[in-house]
Design an enzyme around this catalytic site. Sequence first.
Site, PDB file in Angstrom:
ATOM      1  N   GLU A 153      29.120  38.564   3.096  1.00  0.00           N
ATOM      2  CA  GLU A 153      29.568  38.792   4.477  1.00  0.00           C
ATOM      3  C   GLU A 153      30.032  37.485   5.093  1.00  0.00           C
ATOM      4  O   GLU A 153      29.452  36.964   6.049  1.00  0.00           O
ATOM      5  CB  GLU A 153      28.434  39.445   5.280  1.00  0.00           C
ATOM      6  CG  GLU A 153      28.122  40.838   4.769  1.00  0.00           C
ATOM      7  CD  GLU A 153      26.769  41.390   5.225  1.00  0.00           C
ATOM      8  OE1 GLU A 153      26.388  42.472   4.745  1.00  0.00           O
ATOM      9  OE2 GLU A 153      26.103  40.742   6.049  1.00  0.00           O
ATOM     10  N   GLU A 156      27.161  43.091  13.718  1.00  0.00           N
ATOM     11  CA  GLU A 156      27.951  43.426  12.538  1.00  0.00           C
ATOM     12  C   GLU A 156      29.435  43.246  12.859  1.00  0.00           C
ATOM     13  O   GLU A 156      29.940  43.846  13.797  1.00  0.00           O
ATOM     14  CB  GLU A 156      27.716  44.892  12.152  1.00  0.00           C
ATOM     15  CG  GLU A 156      26.275  45.237  11.863  1.00  0.00           C
ATOM     16  CD  GLU A 156      25.891  45.009  10.412  1.00  0.00           C
ATOM     17  OE1 GLU A 156      26.777  44.624   9.621  1.00  0.00           O
ATOM     18  OE2 GLU A 156      24.707  45.221  10.084  1.00  0.00           O
TER      19      GLU A 156
HETATM   20 ZN   LIG Z   1      24.518  42.204   6.031  1.00  0.00          ZN
END
Ligand SMILES: [Zn+2]
Length: 1028
Positions: A716, A895
């Site tokens: 990520e 996120e």
């Molecule tokens: Zn994550």
Amino acid sequence: MGLSVNGVFGHVLEKTRKEVASKSSGGMEIILSSLENTQDLQTTLNILAILNELLTVGGGCRTGVFVSKGGTALLLQLLVGSSKDPPANEELMLHIHSLLVKVGLKDRKLGVKARLNGALNVTLNLVKYNLQNHKLLLPCLQVLRVYSSNLVNAVSLGKSGTLEIMFEIIGPFSKKSTTLVALDTLASLLKSGMNARRAVDRGYLPTLLTIYQDWHRNDTRHRHVVIRKSILGCIKNLTNIKLGRKAFIDANGMRILYNTSTVRKCWIKFHFMCTSIGTCQTNDDIETDINKLRPIQMNTRPFDELRAYEYFFREFSENFELHRPIIIPTTPSSLGPQNRRPPQEDLLTPKPDESPLELDSISISKRPEGTSDPDLVCSLGRLVLDAGVNGGSVDGPQDEGGEQAVLEVPDTAALLPLHDPDLYLEMVKSTRSVPAYTEVGYPDYFGHVALNLREPILERVYGVQRMKIFQDIERLIHPSDILDKVVYDLDNQSCPVTDNGESLKFNSKFESGNLRKAIQVRKFEYDLILNSDINSNHYHQWFYFEVGNMRPGVRYRFNIINCEKSNSQFNYGMQVLMYSVQDAINGSPHWVRTGSDICYYKNHFSRSSIAAGGQKGKSYFTLTFTVTFQHKDDVCYFAYHYPYTYSMLKMHLQKLSALRTAQIYYRQDDLCVTLGGNSCPLLTITAMPGSSSNDPISQFRSRPVVFLSARVHPGETNSSWVMKGTLEYLMSCSPQAQSLRESYIFKIIPMLNPDGVINGNHRCSLSGEDLNRQWQNPNAELHPTIYHAKSLLQYLRATGRTPLVFCDYHGHSRKKNVFMYGCSIKETVWQTNVNTSTCDLHEDLGYRTLPKLLSQMAPAFSLSSCSFVVERSKEATARVVVWREIGVQRSYTMESTLCGCDQGKYKGLQIGTSELEEMGAQFCLALLRLKRFTSRLERHNHNSHLLDMETDLIETRSIPNITSPTTYVLEEDEPAFLEEVDYSAESNDEIDPDLEPDLQDNHAPQTPILTQSSAAKTHLTEIEPDSL
Ligand SMILES: [Zn+2]
């Protein structure tokens, strides 16, 4: 006589029929009882006729009554009884079977009951001896179809010769209606491995293919698609067994099916499976145990144990008045908690070059103005660190000349104030990777300048997936086109042996690199295999590799064939990222979204049960994309998302520390050393004590703590770019930034998983574990960063400084926009629909303020994607543990999409680093606004004021508002797209144990055997990190 009796019965039955029609089930009992007791054939026939009529008119409901009153058994007994003295009465048989067909729709146990009553062979014999009697044949076949859906029946019927009879029926000149039923019956029978083997032995597979071709040829107007589909169903079931697949290949099955589906574009949906994830599935995950939702008031750790962490909070004890401006050490100190290891000197010493490869090193110079040398990159060796005696600097200036090439460094200093190539190389030297990388990726070295162009989310072209799958199938149809040449292989260092200039050159031996193997399939097509996370058999998703020796203007197709996630934003407009070294040297050092014909689909490679976590028959997925290179002799890099290495973080931190002013308090500590021997930086940022306040030191020490972290998941990388935005904002000199620093003390761990990042993992640390599932009980040895991060929070709590906000930055691969997950008891309870008296749950609504502010301020942020539900599967994550155990009410994960936005200012665009960095800065501004609400609290020192304020802000007095944005968010938010081709179908998920190896056999011989290679540990895992 018969007539008169019949006449009477007819009258009685007519009356009963009316009663039954008007009233309830009482009438049905009468009829069944009459049927059971009569010995007279004609009466029986009459009753059966009436029943047939009743069940036809009455539909399912009345059939249900019939079944519940024991009608099925009665019919079967009648069937078996009357078959004992042949020849059986045809009309009787017709009636019984017509009724059984209707009953079969309602009685799921009909097949079992028939077997127990011995009725299977009665029906089968009727079929066998009435092949030309269509009137009787059809209902008998229909009943047989019901029987054979039971697997035990199928085996029994197979032994009795049913297969052979079905093949007689489906042959030429038979009626379509009987053919269809016979095919369906056959397909059911062939689900049994024994029947399938029998059918293959008798050579039925080529027969089926011929029949299929006949139907295909004659069915030009697509009127009999159902029949063709049924034939395919039979073939599919035959290919569930190894023998069947061999027969299929031998009978030229691939080519026949390929030709029949490409020559005429018949767009039959081959899709048999529904892949969407339903709500019910995810609902199971919501925590329903109220006790697990309440804060834990536990003091599991004695304060003496936490006292060592005082070291990381020196700002609270420093006396600033004595020497101002104060110089705060940023070099790592050897002080700190007792369990830190190993000594810092060791950490900072460059590792000796352990690379088995002999690589050229390079020189660096500035290119003379205006010159351009397109062959430059070609002549470059790799960018290699010389970790030799002279402090490891890259080989000196151009005076050495001769064999060494000259590298142009794009001048990005003005655009990238935090980037410095020389400093980057310095940082790389102290970074420890498991394979001991000595090379450096050019993009990380040159730096990435955000592209000043809109990059729209791609519109997916319908049919791309189908086209790609056909290309995959063509490997078998046209084997002469297939090269199957391994051109890159980490497992075999001598590969490639020869280079005829016809193959691309691959490389991934640099920080964060991930590519294990490359196979040239066709002239311009490559299958790529990714490494699993170290010490794990899975998590293949992140990729970052280099490609060279390309031809410009040619369409190259790349297939990453061992992806694991079941769906991806690559199916919804996301492109891969590419960085061209030629472009960089020519003044465009950008990662650019690139690739066409992108799609992500399940392929025919099975995962071994080890790699699938014990589940059998799970498949891998292919990400395919097509790229046309612009330049000859370029070196290009591809990545899953904008790379952000650990060395880059260290470089940025060093640059950031140089931005310190007399007003800024900036300190960098090493929280701990990771398993791989890398340090985990911890930053403290706030304002130096002001002079405006009466008691500056006391104001300084009373600032609330904001605790931030990022990059626990190495794949990520977007979270690192958001974090970069936050850090740059915090170090900026704007009045708001100063105000923010004066408001809070920031404790920041910008990279919770350095080892995972360095070694190109997607999800895990070196221990092969997901660190964001270890927060409940982190192990100091195995999960040092989590252990010490949690300890810091425990220390803060123990000293009465529980953070106001905790936020862990993440990236999301399957959703668009940026959003937050938080924790709320009420919203969790509400979602479960459990009738708990929620009125006694007192909950501060403050957790909603920050997301609400962000949705007003940050264009990429979407409130409607936020969720405040506590899931069981997340109980060991940072967010939930910090909320429950540390008592941080505003505990979040933030996120960020890997793809792009579908709302706001960036709607329809893919996300880039500038948007991500902006998000990080906006997060800071939102914290500043949050302060206005929370500082009221200080003044009034009364909780209710804060509550009122925040409730006003969120505009909703009754929480939760189910229609409001905070409804529970499903894992998959994208609707399934129209193109539902799944050519591996469900056959993979069936019971056949010999499926896996055989699928590989069918693939061309030189392609990698995925199940084996992924089951085996990667070569990386075999190298033990010396600190382990
Ligand atoms: Zn994550």
